[in-house]
Design a protein around this motif. Structure first.
Motif, short mmCIF file in Angstrom:
data_model
loop_
_atom_site.label_atom_id
_atom_site.label_comp_id
_atom_site.label_asym_id
_atom_site.label_seq_id
_atom_site.Cartn_x
_atom_site.Cartn_y
_atom_site.Cartn_z
N SER A 157 40.11 78.07 70.18
CA SER A 157 41.46 77.52 70.07
C SER A 157 41.51 76.22 69.26
CB SER A 157 42.07 77.30 71.46
OG SER A 157 41.30 76.40 72.21
N THR A 158 40.39 75.54 69.14
CA THR A 158 40.37 74.32 68.31
C THR A 158 40.51 74.66 66.82
OG1 THR A 158 37.97 74.41 68.60
CG2 THR A 158 39.13 72.68 69.77
N ASN A 159 40.25 75.92 66.46
CA ASN A 159 40.35 76.32 65.05
C ASN A 159 41.77 76.71 64.64
OD1 ASN A 159 37.62 75.95 65.07
ND2 ASN A 159 37.07 78.10 64.88
N TYR A 160 42.70 76.70 65.60
CA TYR A 160 44.09 77.05 65.31
C TYR A 160 44.86 75.80 64.89
CZ TYR A 160 43.73 81.65 67.62
OH TYR A 160 43.40 82.93 67.96
N LEU A 189 49.08 78.12 66.85
CA LEU A 189 49.11 78.15 68.32
C LEU A 189 50.49 78.50 68.84
CD1 LEU A 189 47.00 75.14 69.69
CD2 LEU A 189 46.57 77.58 70.00
N ILE A 190 51.51 77.91 68.25
CA ILE A 190 52.89 78.20 68.67
C ILE A 190 53.22 79.67 68.42
CG2 ILE A 190 55.33 77.75 68.12
CD1 ILE A 190 54.44 74.77 67.66
N ARG A 191 52.84 80.16 67.24
CA ARG A 191 53.12 81.57 66.89
C ARG A 191 52.42 82.51 67.87
NH1 ARG A 191 50.33 85.17 64.23
NH2 ARG A 191 48.82 83.65 63.45
N VAL A 192 51.15 82.23 68.17
CA VAL A 192 50.38 83.08 69.08
C VAL A 192 50.98 83.04 70.48
CG1 VAL A 192 48.15 83.26 70.28
CG2 VAL A 192 48.21 83.10 67.80
N CYS A 193 51.36 81.84 70.93
CA CYS A 193 51.92 81.71 72.28
C CYS A 193 53.26 82.42 72.42
CB CYS A 193 52.02 80.25 72.68
SG CYS A 193 50.39 79.56 73.00
N LYS A 194 54.04 82.43 71.37
CA LYS A 194 55.30 83.20 71.38
C LYS A 194 55.00 84.69 71.51
CE LYS A 194 58.37 80.02 68.89
NZ LYS A 194 59.03 79.72 67.60
N MET A 195 53.93 85.12 70.85
CA MET A 195 53.52 86.52 70.92
C MET A 195 53.02 86.86 72.33
SD MET A 195 50.71 88.40 68.45
CE MET A 195 50.93 87.18 67.18
N VAL A 196 52.14 86.01 72.85
CA VAL A 196 51.56 86.23 74.19
C VAL A 196 52.66 86.24 75.25
CG1 VAL A 196 50.00 85.30 75.96
CG2 VAL A 196 49.32 85.22 73.55
N ALA A 197 53.64 85.34 75.09
CA ALA A 197 54.72 85.20 76.09
C ALA A 197 55.50 86.50 76.29
CB ALA A 197 55.67 84.09 75.66
N SER A 199 54.27 74.81 76.91
CA SER A 199 55.65 74.90 77.44
C SER A 199 56.24 76.29 77.19
CB SER A 199 56.53 73.81 76.84
OG SER A 199 56.80 74.07 75.48
N ILE A 200 55.91 76.91 76.06
CA ILE A 200 56.39 78.27 75.76
C ILE A 200 55.87 79.24 76.82
CG2 ILE A 200 56.15 80.22 74.15
CD1 ILE A 200 56.01 78.03 71.88
#
Length: 202
Positions: free
Chosen positions: A136-139, A144-152, A182-183
């Motif tokens: 995750s440090t490489n994001y 990170l925001i894009r991935v978290c929106k996807m995971v959500a 927060s997402i």
């Protein structure tokens, strides 16, 4: 706060996934006494690509041998989407009494496919499913925001950010994770951090 102890699984990398069973039994028994620890991760589930040793290639019989049939449903198992079986029938279901969670980790390029598989696992097994975003440090913050929106949008219970190489300075990077966290929280995901702390900054 809930804690998942991953010492046997993660520490397996330096033990060639070959802990003595007696040690694993004693370790599991000791950790069961710590109420803050919700899950104890024993190893990888039925993977053989890197090792054929027990803790990279767990099955239910071995899990039960380690837990001595305590029926606490507090065992976690890990799979790496890149290497794991894609047949949901190969995974334990909720009708057994030892394993309570499957954790799936994914490389950046595999995340869309891995999330679909995680949902299939959740539907088939009815166990807790955790999705691990490793490296995750490489994001970047945007990634990170894009991935978290996807995971959500997917049915997983927990989402973990892994500091895979142990170089995360969480003091410095705290703001980078604020919006992604927060997402996920807004979408009822339980979130966690997996810090290796090589730098003493975890």
């Amino acid at each position: 706060m809930q804690i998942i102890d991953v010492t046997l699984r993660d520490g397996g990398h330096v033990r060639e996934f070959n802990w003595p069973i007696k040690f694993a039994q004693d370790y599991y028994k000791a950790l069961c006494k710590i109420s803050e620890i919700k899950f104890i991760e024993l190893g990888y589930w039925k993977q053989t690509s890197k090792s054929k040793n027990v803790f990279y290639n767990l099955n239910y019989k071995i899990v039960k041998k380690i837990t001595k049939g305590r029926n606490l449903k507090n065992v976690s198992i890990m799979i790496d989407y890149h290497y794991c079986s894609k047949e949901v029938k190969d995974y334990p279901k909720n009708d057994q009494k030892e394993i309570g969670m499957i954790r799936i980790c994914s490389r950046k390029e595999d995340i869309p496919k891995a999330l679909k598989f995680a949902e299939k696992l959740k539907t088939h097994t009815k166990l807790n499913v955790s999705f691990n975003i490793f490296n995750s440090t490489n994001y970047s913050k945007k990634e990170l925001i894009r991935v978290c929106k996807m995971v959500a949008k997917h049915k997983v219970d927990y989402v973990y950010f892994a500091d895979t190489h142990g170089d995360m300075d969480l003091e410095e990077l705290h703001d980078k994770f604020k919006k992604p966290l927060s997402i996920l929280k807004r979408n009822n995901k339980k979130v966690g951090m997996h810090l290796h702390d090589h730098s003493g900054k975890g």
